[in-house]
Design a protein around this motif. Structure first.
Motif, PDB file in Angstrom:
ATOM      1  N   PRO A 296       0.841  -1.203   0.000  1.00  0.00           N
ATOM      2  CA  PRO A 296       0.000   0.000   0.000  1.00  0.00           C
ATOM      3  C   PRO A 296       0.874   1.249   0.000  1.00  0.00           C
ATOM      4  O   PRO A 296       1.870   1.322   0.718  1.00  0.00           O
ATOM      5  N   THR A 297       0.537   2.215  -0.826  1.00  0.00           N
ATOM      6  CA  THR A 297       1.323   3.443  -0.940  1.00  0.00           C
ATOM      7  C   THR A 297       0.481   4.646  -0.528  1.00  0.00           C
ATOM      8  O   THR A 297      -0.750   4.596  -0.520  1.00  0.00           O
ATOM      9  N   ASP A 298       1.163   5.731  -0.198  1.00  0.00           N
ATOM     10  CA  ASP A 298       0.474   6.968   0.177  1.00  0.00           C
ATOM     11  C   ASP A 298       0.081   7.792  -1.041  1.00  0.00           C
ATOM     12  O   ASP A 298      -0.829   8.617  -0.968  1.00  0.00           O
ATOM     13  N   HIS A 299       0.791   7.573  -2.154  1.00  0.00           N
ATOM     14  CA  HIS A 299       0.529   8.333  -3.375  1.00  0.00           C
ATOM     15  C   HIS A 299       0.384   7.359  -4.536  1.00  0.00           C
ATOM     16  O   HIS A 299       0.984   6.278  -4.527  1.00  0.00           O
ATOM     17  N   PRO A 300      -0.400   7.704  -5.556  1.00  0.00           N
ATOM     18  CA  PRO A 300      -0.541   6.825  -6.722  1.00  0.00           C
ATOM     19  C   PRO A 300       0.811   6.588  -7.390  1.00  0.00           C
ATOM     20  O   PRO A 300       1.651   7.487  -7.459  1.00  0.00           O
ATOM     21  N   ARG A 301       1.009   5.369  -7.868  1.00  0.00           N
ATOM     22  CA  ARG A 301       2.265   5.046  -8.541  1.00  0.00           C
ATOM     23  C   ARG A 301       2.343   5.785  -9.876  1.00  0.00           C
ATOM     24  O   ARG A 301       1.418   5.711 -10.684  1.00  0.00           O
ATOM     25  N   PRO A 302       3.432   6.519 -10.131  1.00  0.00           N
ATOM     26  CA  PRO A 302       3.562   7.242 -11.406  1.00  0.00           C
ATOM     27  C   PRO A 302       3.528   6.290 -12.601  1.00  0.00           C
ATOM     28  O   PRO A 302       3.848   5.099 -12.478  1.00  0.00           O
ATOM     29  N   ALA A 303       3.161   6.814 -13.750  1.00  0.00           N
ATOM     30  CA  ALA A 303       3.066   5.992 -14.953  1.00  0.00           C
ATOM     31  C   ALA A 303       4.427   5.465 -15.386  1.00  0.00           C
ATOM     32  O   ALA A 303       4.522   4.414 -16.031  1.00  0.00           O
ATOM     33  N   VAL A 304       5.483   6.200 -15.041  1.00  0.00           N
ATOM     34  CA  VAL A 304       6.852   5.783 -15.349  1.00  0.00           C
ATOM     35  C   VAL A 304       7.625   5.693 -14.039  1.00  0.00           C
ATOM     36  O   VAL A 304       7.504   6.566 -13.175  1.00  0.00           O
ATOM     37  N   ARG A 305       8.394   4.640 -13.884  1.00  0.00           N
ATOM     38  CA  ARG A 305       9.163   4.410 -12.664  1.00  0.00           C
ATOM     39  C   ARG A 305      10.076   5.590 -12.351  1.00  0.00           C
ATOM     40  O   ARG A 305      10.745   6.122 -13.239  1.00  0.00           O
ATOM     41  N   THR A 306      10.105   5.989 -11.089  1.00  0.00           N
ATOM     42  CA  THR A 306      10.955   7.090 -10.649  1.00  0.00           C
ATOM     43  C   THR A 306      11.926   6.612  -9.582  1.00  0.00           C
ATOM     44  O   THR A 306      11.791   5.512  -9.036  1.00  0.00           O
ATOM     45  N   HIS A 307      12.912   7.466  -9.278  1.00  0.00           N
ATOM     46  CA  HIS A 307      13.939   7.122  -8.294  1.00  0.00           C
ATOM     47  C   HIS A 307      14.116   8.218  -7.249  1.00  0.00           C
ATOM     48  O   HIS A 307      15.134   8.252  -6.553  1.00  0.00           O
ATOM     49  N   ASN A 308      13.139   9.111  -7.122  1.00  0.00           N
ATOM     50  CA  ASN A 308      13.222  10.158  -6.109  1.00  0.00           C
ATOM     51  C   ASN A 308      13.130   9.517  -4.728  1.00  0.00           C
ATOM     52  O   ASN A 308      12.209   8.737  -4.461  1.00  0.00           O
ATOM     53  N   GLY A 309      14.057   9.836  -3.864  1.00  0.00           N
ATOM     54  CA  GLY A 309      14.052   9.156  -2.576  1.00  0.00           C
ATOM     55  C   GLY A 309      14.723   9.933  -1.469  1.00  0.00           C
ATOM     56  O   GLY A 309      15.417  10.922  -1.705  1.00  0.00           O
ATOM     57  N   GLU A 310      14.498   9.467  -0.265  1.00  0.00           N
ATOM     58  CA  GLU A 310      15.162   9.959   0.927  1.00  0.00           C
ATOM     59  C   GLU A 310      15.608   8.761   1.752  1.00  0.00           C
ATOM     60  O   GLU A 310      15.180   7.626   1.504  1.00  0.00           O
ATOM     61  N   ALA A 311      16.452   9.025   2.740  1.00  0.00           N
ATOM     62  CA  ALA A 311      16.994   7.947   3.567  1.00  0.00           C
ATOM     63  C   ALA A 311      16.700   8.209   5.032  1.00  0.00           C
ATOM     64  O   ALA A 311      16.706   9.360   5.482  1.00  0.00           O
ATOM     65  N   ILE A 312      16.426   7.140   5.769  1.00  0.00           N
ATOM     66  CA  ILE A 312      16.241   7.228   7.211  1.00  0.00           C
ATOM     67  C   ILE A 312      17.119   6.173   7.876  1.00  0.00           C
ATOM     68  O   ILE A 312      17.380   5.112   7.312  1.00  0.00           O
ATOM     69  N   ALA A 313      17.587   6.481   9.071  1.00  0.00           N
ATOM     70  CA  ALA A 313      18.492   5.581   9.785  1.00  0.00           C
ATOM     71  C   ALA A 313      17.742   4.359  10.306  1.00  0.00           C
ATOM     72  O   ALA A 313      16.568   4.426  10.662  1.00  0.00           O
ATOM     73  N   VAL A 314      18.463   3.236  10.352  1.00  0.00           N
ATOM     74  CA  VAL A 314      17.901   1.974  10.832  1.00  0.00           C
ATOM     75  C   VAL A 314      18.885   1.352  11.814  1.00  0.00           C
ATOM     76  O   VAL A 314      20.101   1.389  11.598  1.00  0.00           O
TER      77      VAL A 314
END
Length: 504
Positions: A296-314
């Protein structure tokens, strides 16, 4: 060999390699060392199947196949002084991905560096970096298309722009007392990880030395994945340290290695994977009927794959993971991979879960000291059985990992080409959308004489998949970061995954 690779004292006949702190990359080093000593090829999966000294020694008594050395390819310079080699399948895949979405360049960039305290000889460090770039063709390589084919282009000179006199923070400006000395490390690192490259123009290997004070500097490194992997970054830091030490002592540097990444690519191009390859047959059986779970996602999946991202510590408990692994006779990777598939299965409502796992791609011992992009990605499929015990579930994952390492030389691109229907769109990564990497590189520490050096971990500014988990096992904690696609997930949602992973 075990004691040396694991950096431990005496090793008992019944000691378990993984219980002593071993993992897949250290196992790869063991197979390289044993193969060289015995004059035979030692498959990586044997270490996973037979993790004690007694068991492995019994297997080494069985005659194996020796591997011929990787031949040195002919080199003919072009009129502009460059040399071209075939691109590997992995390089071709990244060329296509980054062409479709330039943001992918940020996701497929390895960033690293170090904080250096003490009286650093800046010119010597700069010279050391230049010498290492001169020694390794791949550090001077870009990509381009020729007659419809992607090729590697090795340039005669490296232009990594390791410092800039126009930058008041640079090493070259350090001698100017009028230069502004405002310094914001967080902003500097953010700018560094968000700086992108052009695969055809380069340079794909960049460095920068930043003066923070007379006795404090930063060394920043950036390598595009088309020319490097985690193993390469470790080798690079080792060579920079060795060159800096030699220059400081007035010693000459050793000659450049004969075998280069272009030789590996040339040899690989001459041995294409065929449809009846045993490894490919295994992967097609392994993936038959598989369906990647839809999270489940918070936003609709774009028509073309994207790579915009952020990182969080684990952070996970190394003690808890290690205890479960010892109790079930498995490995830390099997424990974390099982926990991750359980979480993904619960989130998606599917018992059929496939994740991606990276392997070193350095099964041939000749590749141990070669810089370049060797990493191969493999699909690890798990069909969760709600009636199985914890031990049974972990053993099933462990067995799947053993099989994956047995057939790890099948290129991911070939698996996708034969297993994924041509009609599948480009909205998501094929086969899986979540990657798990644990201990994906040897030590990334820089050791310089007379100086205190602390490692800088700089996560990428994009994400290769919907979710990518990069972890490193320490004595007390398993730490790292999760990158997530910001076009799909809110930050609050992404932070739930590490929490649920820890609870499982």
């Amino acid at each position: 060999v075990w004691g040396d690779v694991l950096d431990v004292g005496e090793v008992g006949a019944d000691d378990d390699f993984f219980a002593l702190g071993g993992h897949s990359l250290l196992a790869t080093r063991v197979t390289h060392r044993l193969g060289a000593a015995l004059g035979t090829h030692v498959p990586l999966h044997l270490v996973f199947q037979h993790p004690t000294l007694t068991e492995l020694a019994a297997q080494l008594g069985i005659p194996g196949e020796s591997r011929p050395p990787i031949p040195v390819a002919p080199r003919a310079a072009n009129p502009d002084g460059t040399i071209t080699f075939p691109a590997t399948s992995g390089q071709k895949r990244l060329w296509l991905l980054c062409g479709l979405d330039p943001q992918a360049n940020l996701a497929y960039t390895l960033n690293g560096g170090a904080r250096i305290s003490g009286r650093l000889d800046v010119p010597a460090l700069a010279k050391a970096v230049e010498e290492v770039a001169h020694r390794h063709e791949i550090l001077r390589t870009t990509l381009r298309e020729e007659n419809g084919e992607v090729v590697q282009v090795v340039h005669p000179v490296w232009s990594g722009n390791w410092s800039s006199s126009a930058d008041p923070q640079s090493a070259e400006a350090a001698s100017d007392p009028e230069a502004t000395r405002t310094y914001d490390e967080e902003q500097l690192l953010a700018e560094w990880r968000h700086s992108t490259v052009d695969l055809a123009e380069g340079p794909l290997f960049r460095t920068r030395i930043v003066r923070c004070a007379d006795d404090a500097h930063l060394l920043l490194l950036s390598l595009h994945h088309t020319i490097a992997d985690g193993w390469t970054l470790s080798l690079l830091l080792e060579e920079i340290a060795a060159a800096y030490t030699a220059l400081g002592a007035g010693r000459s540097l050793p000659p450049a290695p004969v075998l280069q990444y272009g030789d590996f690519a040339h040899a690989r191009a001459a041995e294409p994977t065929t449809a009846d390859d045993a490894g490919l047959a295994h992967w097609l059986r392994h993936l038959a009927g598989a369906h990647a779970p839809d999270l489940p996602t918070d936003h609709p999946r774009p028509a073309v794959r994207t790579h915009n991202g952020e990182a969080i510590a684990v952070e996970l408990s190394a003690e808890q993971v290690g205890e479960v692994a010892r109790r079930t006779g498995t490995t830390a990777f099997a424990v974390v991979a099982t926990a991750l598939t359980v979480v993904l299965g619960a989130l998606s409502g599917s018992r059929d879960v496939t994740i991606g796992i990276p392997t070193s791609g350095r099964e041939h011992p000749d590749t141990a000291g070669v810089l370049g992009f060797f990493t191969n990605t493999l699909p690890l499929r798990r069909v969760l059985d709600p009636k199985a015990t914890l031990a049974q579930t972990l053993r099933t994952t462990h067995d799947a990992l053993v099989a994956a390492h047995r057939y790890a030389e099948t290129p991911f691109e070939e698996i996708v080409r034969h297993a994924v229907p041509a009609t599948e769109g480009h909205t998501r990564s094929p086969l899986f959308q979540t990657m798990l990497a644990l201990n994906e590189a040897p030590s990334r520490n820089l050791r310089l004489p007379g100086l205190t050096v602390d490692r800088l971990d700089i996560p990428p500014a994009g994400t290769q998949f919907d979710l990518s988990l990069h972890l490193e096992q320490g004595e007390k904690a398993i730490t790292g970061y999760l990158t997530y696609n910001t076009d799909l997930f809110a930050d609050s949602t992404a932070r739930l995954l590490p929490e649920r992973l820890a609870s499982v």
